[in-house]
Design a protein around this motif. Sequence first.
Motif, PDB file in Angstrom:
ATOM      1  N   ILE A 118      13.386  40.673  38.105  1.00 52.20           N
ATOM      2  CA  ILE A 118      13.523  40.510  39.554  1.00 52.20           C
ATOM      3  C   ILE A 118      14.967  40.167  39.916  1.00 52.20           C
ATOM      4  O   ILE A 118      15.524  40.693  40.887  1.00 52.20           O
ATOM      5  N   GLU A 119      15.578  39.309  39.116  1.00 58.47           N
ATOM      6  CA  GLU A 119      16.982  38.941  39.346  1.00 58.47           C
ATOM      7  C   GLU A 119      17.887  40.170  39.276  1.00 58.47           C
ATOM      8  O   GLU A 119      18.772  40.347  40.117  1.00 58.47           O
ATOM      9  N   LYS A 120      17.652  41.035  38.297  1.00 53.81           N
ATOM     10  CA  LYS A 120      18.443  42.274  38.187  1.00 53.81           C
ATOM     11  C   LYS A 120      18.234  43.172  39.401  1.00 53.81           C
ATOM     12  O   LYS A 120      19.174  43.777  39.904  1.00 53.81           O
ATOM     13  N   LEU A 121      16.989  43.275  39.855  1.00 55.99           N
ATOM     14  CA  LEU A 121      16.697  44.082  41.043  1.00 55.99           C
ATOM     15  C   LEU A 121      17.432  43.548  42.268  1.00 55.99           C
ATOM     16  O   LEU A 121      17.972  44.311  43.064  1.00 55.99           O
ATOM     17  N   LEU A 122      17.459  42.226  42.403  1.00 56.53           N
ATOM     18  CA  LEU A 122      18.127  41.633  43.561  1.00 56.53           C
ATOM     19  C   LEU A 122      19.634  41.862  43.544  1.00 56.53           C
ATOM     20  O   LEU A 122      20.272  41.843  44.595  1.00 56.53           O
ATOM     21  N   ARG A 123      20.191  42.078  42.365  1.00 58.95           N
ATOM     22  CA  ARG A 123      21.641  42.304  42.258  1.00 58.95           C
ATOM     23  C   ARG A 123      22.027  43.769  42.389  1.00 58.95           C
ATOM     24  O   ARG A 123      23.215  44.081  42.391  1.00 58.95           O
ATOM     25  N   THR A 124      21.075  44.676  42.504  1.00 51.14           N
ATOM     26  CA  THR A 124      21.406  46.105  42.619  1.00 51.14           C
ATOM     27  C   THR A 124      22.109  46.361  43.954  1.00 51.14           C
ATOM     28  O   THR A 124      21.846  45.673  44.948  1.00 51.14           O
ATOM     29  N   PRO A 125      23.003  47.343  43.990  1.00 49.04           N
ATOM     30  CA  PRO A 125      23.748  47.633  45.223  1.00 49.04           C
ATOM     31  C   PRO A 125      22.851  47.936  46.425  1.00 49.04           C
ATOM     32  O   PRO A 125      23.144  47.513  47.549  1.00 49.04           O
ATOM     33  N   ALA A 126      21.756  48.659  46.221  1.00 48.73           N
ATOM     34  CA  ALA A 126      20.870  49.007  47.335  1.00 48.73           C
ATOM     35  C   ALA A 126      20.264  47.756  47.968  1.00 48.73           C
ATOM     36  O   ALA A 126      20.211  47.635  49.206  1.00 48.73           O
ATOM     37  N   VAL A 127      19.825  46.826  47.140  1.00 46.98           N
ATOM     38  CA  VAL A 127      19.234  45.592  47.670  1.00 46.98           C
ATOM     39  C   VAL A 127      20.314  44.743  48.333  1.00 46.98           C
ATOM     40  O   VAL A 127      20.100  44.167  49.406  1.00 46.98           O
TER      41      VAL A 127
END
Length: 138
Positions: A118-127
């Motif tokens: 989840i932490e990695k997802l939150l750091r993605t450019p789109a998010v």
Amino acid sequence: MPRHHHTRNAAPGGSQRQLRVGEAVRHAVAEILMHGNAHDPDLEGHIITVPEVRMSPDLKLATIYVMPLGGRDRDVVLAALERNKKFLRGEIARRVNLKFAPDVRFRIDDRFDEAERIEKLLRTPAVQKDLAADSDED
């Protein structure tokens, strides 16, 4: 007349009694593993955390969640715990005062992996872009 317990409104982790017994079992297992009482080379070479123990409503089954430090050798540690299940159950029975010694089963605690995902997802450019857009609207 038998009592019927409805679990619809029960706490997510179980009743207070389940939580209390689960915590006592967790402390007992953590202490056993910390002191190396199991005398298994696969366990002795690892530091194992016991983040949670879930008890069945009748307190006859304990699901023990474990995680080797750093997540290394999960399968080896799980196999070693399974091999030593009888010994660990006896030690739990000795240390935790219950009418019956609960059967034990071991599971790898994967909450850390899920939190990292989840932490990695939150750091993605789109998010990040969506979060920035939301803060601009306020």
